[in-house]
Design an enzyme around this catalytic site. Structure first.
Site, PDB file in Angstrom:
ATOM      1  N   GLY A   1      40.543  -5.433  29.872  1.00 43.41           N
ATOM      2  CA  GLY A   1      41.999  -5.253  29.818  1.00 43.41           C
ATOM      3  C   GLY A   1      42.326  -4.089  28.899  1.00 43.41           C
ATOM      4  O   GLY A   1      42.682  -2.990  29.320  1.00 43.41           O
TER       5      GLY A   1
ATOM      6  N   TYR B   1      47.657  -9.252  13.535  1.00 44.19           N
ATOM      7  CA  TYR B   1      46.196  -9.091  13.342  1.00 44.19           C
ATOM      8  C   TYR B   1      45.841  -8.041  12.296  1.00 44.19           C
ATOM      9  O   TYR B   1      44.709  -7.568  12.277  1.00 44.19           O
ATOM     10  CB  TYR B   1      45.524  -8.659  14.651  1.00 44.19           C
ATOM     11  CG  TYR B   1      45.948  -9.355  15.914  1.00 44.19           C
ATOM     12  CD1 TYR B   1      45.710 -10.716  16.089  1.00 44.19           C
ATOM     13  CD2 TYR B   1      46.543  -8.643  16.949  1.00 44.19           C
ATOM     14  CE1 TYR B   1      46.065 -11.348  17.270  1.00 44.19           C
ATOM     15  CE2 TYR B   1      46.903  -9.269  18.135  1.00 44.19           C
ATOM     16  CZ  TYR B   1      46.664 -10.628  18.279  1.00 44.19           C
ATOM     17  OH  TYR B   1      47.014 -11.242  19.440  1.00 44.19           O
TER      18      TYR B   1
ATOM     19  N   CYS C   1      63.927  -7.879  10.744  1.00 45.08           N
ATOM     20  CA  CYS C   1      64.268  -8.476   9.452  1.00 45.08           C
ATOM     21  C   CYS C   1      63.141  -9.306   8.877  1.00 45.08           C
ATOM     22  O   CYS C   1      63.243 -10.531   8.771  1.00 45.08           O
ATOM     23  CB  CYS C   1      65.534  -9.296   9.598  1.00 45.08           C
ATOM     24  SG  CYS C   1      66.902  -8.237  10.051  1.00 45.08           S
TER      25      CYS C   1
HETATM   26  N1  LLP Z   1      39.119 -12.149  30.190  1.00 46.69           N
HETATM   27  C1  LLP Z   1      39.519 -13.204  29.467  1.00 46.69           C
HETATM   28  C2  LLP Z   1      39.150 -14.538  29.905  1.00 46.69           C
HETATM   29  C3  LLP Z   1      40.271 -13.010  28.296  1.00 46.69           C
HETATM   30  O1  LLP Z   1      40.649 -14.057  27.582  1.00 46.69           O
HETATM   31  C4  LLP Z   1      40.605 -11.696  27.897  1.00 46.69           C
HETATM   32  C5  LLP Z   1      41.403 -11.455  26.694  1.00 46.69           C
HETATM   33  C6  LLP Z   1      40.170 -10.615  28.696  1.00 46.69           C
HETATM   34  C7  LLP Z   1      39.415 -10.891  29.833  1.00 46.69           C
HETATM   35  C8  LLP Z   1      40.477  -9.194  28.357  1.00 46.69           C
HETATM   36  O2  LLP Z   1      39.944  -8.800  27.147  1.00 46.69           O
HETATM   37  P1  LLP Z   1      40.064  -7.275  26.676  1.00 46.69           P
HETATM   38  O3  LLP Z   1      39.193  -6.445  27.591  1.00 46.69           O
HETATM   39  O4  LLP Z   1      41.489  -6.878  26.780  1.00 46.69           O
HETATM   40  O5  LLP Z   1      39.566  -7.277  25.295  1.00 46.69           O
HETATM   41  N2  LLP Z   1      46.379 -10.087  21.938  1.00 46.69           N
HETATM   42  C9  LLP Z   1      45.096  -9.691  21.393  1.00 46.69           C
HETATM   43  C10 LLP Z   1      44.000  -9.703  22.420  1.00 46.69           C
HETATM   44  C11 LLP Z   1      43.793 -11.049  23.055  1.00 46.69           C
HETATM   45  C12 LLP Z   1      42.743 -11.038  24.131  1.00 46.69           C
HETATM   46  C13 LLP Z   1      42.739 -12.329  24.859  1.00 46.69           C
HETATM   47  N3  LLP Z   1      41.838 -12.390  25.949  1.00 46.69           N
HETATM   48  C14 LLP Z   1      45.243  -8.305  20.760  1.00 46.69           C
HETATM   49  O6  LLP Z   1      46.326  -7.741  20.789  1.00 46.69           O
HETATM   50  O7  LLP Z   1      44.285  -7.780  20.183  1.00 46.69           O
END
Ligand code: LLP
Length: 442
Positions: free
Chosen positions: A296, A338, A365
């Site tokens: 992602g 984070y 705020c």
């Molecule tokens: N597949 C599953 C099952 C996941 O839970 C996630 C992300 C992805 C794929 C994609 O992961 P990526 O390639 O984006 O690292 N809000 C947090 C990130 C949470 C990720 C949750 N799961 C942030 O802003 O760092």
């Protein structure tokens, strides 16, 4: 070979003849004038460049399927663009399912994931023909089988497992360790498989799914994850004569938010994954499975920047110099959630040697609404346009209306052209779901 996720800025970012920052051939100062700020800007060339990286990196494993993790950023236009680039989709809610469906995505290329999918969401997934459902727990197995039965359908599933791998990322974005809320523990897999084979006749199991975390810089963890998945597939074949032919290893590849971040290249990760997969296929003597990957952040983060207009500023006597911008934790909650770090440039001012260390404060705020705590920038004045880099992932998708502030617009830039992807919310949008009960109107 280097890859696009290792860049801090979009591939088209440069200083133009007017001395302003330009992305996708568009002057950021002019974009801010035209669309207002805060503004999410996505560079099409960077997105396509990442897609090329993924395709080239994995070309030596013919059975690979890239599934973009929509949670990083989900809009109809980005879904259409990524689908055209050959990606399927990992979705986690009715909202994401509906968005990709309306964007014209082939729903058989969509995988539905999540630890507490509702009856309505599973029903929608079945009705719209979502290709795979990654079942997370025993409750869901039973619920999904019931829904599938009532629709007279056999639903294609994966089992989400917890591989027990800890990777070194922020605690909140680790998911593959043993005490995680996601997936079946390895000791529960046999019970789940028995239920699927003997009782849940409307479920067809194709393979196993795992995800170990996000913003990962380590390379070895993916090899370990593959070994666990393949070993499990071989074991299930031995025990149940069950031929599973899909593994989904999740996402997680990191990006470069600051100069100190050194994420591995997509090519390095792909080589490690393919090599370990080939080794494990031989070691455990199984047919090569289809490989699904779910990136992602690494697909969409680098392409995005956020533009803000500088407003008030404050010099704390003997303390920090605060520069406040017109957005903050509601459009980018990552620094406050984070402790995420970002780098910014001033779109209308050249880098000069007489730069000052300032703290970029948001407009919300809360004292914790700080976008960047300590960055050297040219002297900033009211009206300057600040460009925060690498905001394509988990910014808009986690944005809120905190303080009843409208969410920003999002545009796509390419070849000196800019197009609206998401319109800026209006004050009317903000109250459009509110109702005043009749008895309060008297
Ligand atoms: N597949 C599953 C099952 C996941 O839970 C996630 C992300 C992805 C794929 C994609 O992961 P990526 O390639 O984006 O690292 N809000 C947090 C990130 C949470 C990720 C949750 N799961 C942030 O802003 O760092």
């Amino acid at each position: 070979m280097d890859s696009t996720n290792q860049l801090l800025k979009p591939v088209t970012a440069k200083i133009n003849e007017s001395g302003n920052i330009e992305i996708g051939g568009c002057d950021l100062v002019k974009l801010a004038e035209k669309y207002g700020t805060p503004l999410y800007v996505l560079d099409e060339e960077t997105i396509r460049s990442v897609c090329r990286d993924y395709k080239n990196a994995f070309k030596n494993y013919p059975k690979v399927n890239m599934m973009y993790a929509s949670k990083a950023l989900c809009t109809m236009a980005t879904s259409k663009l990524l689908f055209d680039e050959g990606f399927g989709f990992d979705v986690v809610s009715a909202g994401e399912i509906y968005t990709v469906y309306k964007a014209g995505v082939d729903m058989s290329r969509v995988l539905f994931n999540g630890n507490n999918k509702s009856f309505d969401e599973l029903t929608l997934a079945i009705e719209l023909g979502v290709g795979r459902i990654s079942v997370d727990n025993f409750f869901e197995l039973s619920l999904l089988n019931e829904i599938a039965k009532s629709h007279n359908k056999i639903v294609d599933i994966l089992l989400r497992i917890t591989p027990g791998i800890e990777c070194h990322t922020h605690e909140y974005i680790q998911t593959g360790h043993l005490d995680s809320k996601f997936g079946f523990d390895l000791t529960q897999v046999d019970d789940a498989v028995e239920l699927i084979l003997n009782e849940y006749k409307n479920l067809k199991l194709h393979g196993l799914h795992a995800h170990i975390g996000s913003q990962i810089f380590e390379t070895s963890v993916y090899g370990d994850e593959i070994e666990i998945l393949i070993k499990e597939i071989a074991r299930l074949d031995e025990k149940f004569s069950l031929k599973l032919d899909e593994i989904n290893i999740g996402g997680g590849l990191g990006v470069k938010y600051t100069e100190n971040d050194c994420p591995p290249s997509t090519y390095t990760i792909a080589d490690i994954i393919i090599k370990r997969l080939d080794d494990c296929i031989k070691k455990y003597n199984i047919e090569p499975p289809a490989l699904f990957i779910e990136p992602g952040r690494s697909v969409i983060s680098t392409a995005g920047v956020t533009l803000y207009t500088v407003g008030s500023s404050k010099q704390v006597p003997k303390g920090k110099k605060y520069i406040a911008v017109d957005g903050g934790m509601a459009d980018n909650p990552r620094p406050s959630m984070y402790q995420a770090k970002y780098v910014a440039g001033v779109a209308n001012k050249k880098e000069v040697s007489s730069s000052k260390t300032v703290t970029i404060a948001g407009r919300f705020c809360e004292s914790g609404d700080i976008l960047i705590d300590g960055i050297n920038l040219p002297e900033l004045e009211e009206g300057d346009i600040l460009c925060v880099y690498n905001t394509g992932a988990y910014n808009y998708s986690m944005a809120s209306n905190y303080n009843r502030v409208q969410k920003p617009a999002m545009i796509l830039v390419n070849n000196s052209q800019s197009d609206m992807l998401v319109k800026r919310e209006t004050l009317e949008d903000l109250i459009s779901h509110d109702e005043i009960p009749g008895r309060l109107k008297k």
